[in-house]
Scaffold this motif. Sequence first.
Motif, PDB file in Angstrom:
ATOM      1  N   ARG A 156       1.136  -0.958   0.286  1.00 47.10           N
ATOM      2  CA  ARG A 156       0.156   0.062   0.072  1.00 47.10           C
ATOM      3  C   ARG A 156       0.755   1.389  -0.087  1.00 47.10           C
ATOM      4  NH1 ARG A 156      -3.123  -2.874   3.563  1.00 47.10           N
ATOM      5  NH2 ARG A 156      -1.972  -1.874   5.682  1.00 47.10           N
ATOM      6  N   GLY A 157       1.916   1.469   0.201  1.00 47.80           N
ATOM      7  CA  GLY A 157       3.114   2.177  -0.224  1.00 47.80           C
ATOM      8  C   GLY A 157       3.336   3.228   1.220  1.00 47.80           C
ATOM      9  N   GLU A 158       3.251   2.406   2.589  1.00 45.46           N
ATOM     10  CA  GLU A 158       3.161   2.639   4.220  1.00 45.46           C
ATOM     11  C   GLU A 158       4.693   2.288   4.114  1.00 45.46           C
ATOM     12  OE1 GLU A 158       0.813   1.132   6.896  1.00 45.46           O
ATOM     13  OE2 GLU A 158      -0.936   1.232   5.226  1.00 45.46           O
ATOM     14  N   ARG A 159       5.212   3.816   5.533  1.00 48.61           N
ATOM     15  CA  ARG A 159       6.533   3.578   5.205  1.00 48.61           C
ATOM     16  C   ARG A 159       6.331   3.686   7.408  1.00 48.61           C
ATOM     17  NH1 ARG A 159       9.398   7.068   1.720  1.00 48.61           N
ATOM     18  NH2 ARG A 159       8.164   6.781  -0.791  1.00 48.61           N
ATOM     19  N   LEU A 160       7.540   3.354   7.587  1.00 46.81           N
ATOM     20  CA  LEU A 160       7.541   3.428   9.051  1.00 46.81           C
ATOM     21  C   LEU A 160       8.514   5.026  10.168  1.00 46.81           C
ATOM     22  CD1 LEU A 160       6.195   2.116  11.745  1.00 46.81           C
ATOM     23  CD2 LEU A 160       8.819   1.036  11.822  1.00 46.81           C
TER      24      LEU A 160
END
Length: 292
Positions: A156-160
């Motif tokens: 989903r293109g999420e980053r931390l």
Amino acid sequence: MITFPHMATSVALAALLALVPQSAFAQGRPYYSKGVLKGYLVGKCSKKVDFKIIGPERRFFTSQNPDVRPLVIGLTQLMRQECPRMERVRIQGYVGEDVVYSAVAEKAGQWTFFVVPPGKEYARRGAGIGLANKLGNLRQRNTLMPAAELSRRAQRGERLCVDPQNGTCTYELSFQNFGASGGIITTRYDVNGSAQALTSSRSTVRGGDAFCSDPAKASIEVRGGNLSQAGRGELAGSLAEQSRSLSAPVCNVIMTRGNRFVIAGIDGTGAELGEVTAAAFISRPAVLRRRD
């Protein structure tokens, strides 16, 4: 950021200069010696100069130590005086055989230093009880994020965002080609407000929920700032040396605590690296702040 003022003077700098003999620009001769702290020239006078500072422990090289700034400025002052053809300087801080501090500056950039102090992730905590034992202990006491969930978030293109505060992060972790068996994890962090370092490592999954890599095989790049390409390469090389002080493999685990996430690092001996740190998943590139 450390900006080198032309012929700057201070009580601290004057004291430093007083400790240095005349014509000290000679390989192997200490520029600075006070107790257990010593600085040495590596190589000889040239367009590119390397300097080595030996300290007793990592905390000497953090911004909380008021001696770091005048020491770095003072050493550069001396090198400029005794080696006028110097165009770039690299200063590395050592504790034992480990590089824990890196700083690069160039004449073309008005001697503005790009500094990477020892991050908290390099500080080993606790005894090395073995990686398998440490991961087993964490699984007994915590809920670890499985690789399958991290893979879904990555798609989903999420980053931390690590250590989120007021919309900023000290680190951003992004995930490329990430699946149940692992993928590429890229860590991005600020160098001095105008430059960023990116460390990319191929991560494999252990036990379904620990993301492990070999820091010696990481690809490190410095972007931005007013350093030349060669200067950015020097800094990236120093950062690679810093990462090699870690015992491979280095594993990260993402854990849930209530309705929030935390991340922990573990080295190959099973010792914790730094503190367990709050984290949050974000959908856009992070706004970074200095980590030290």
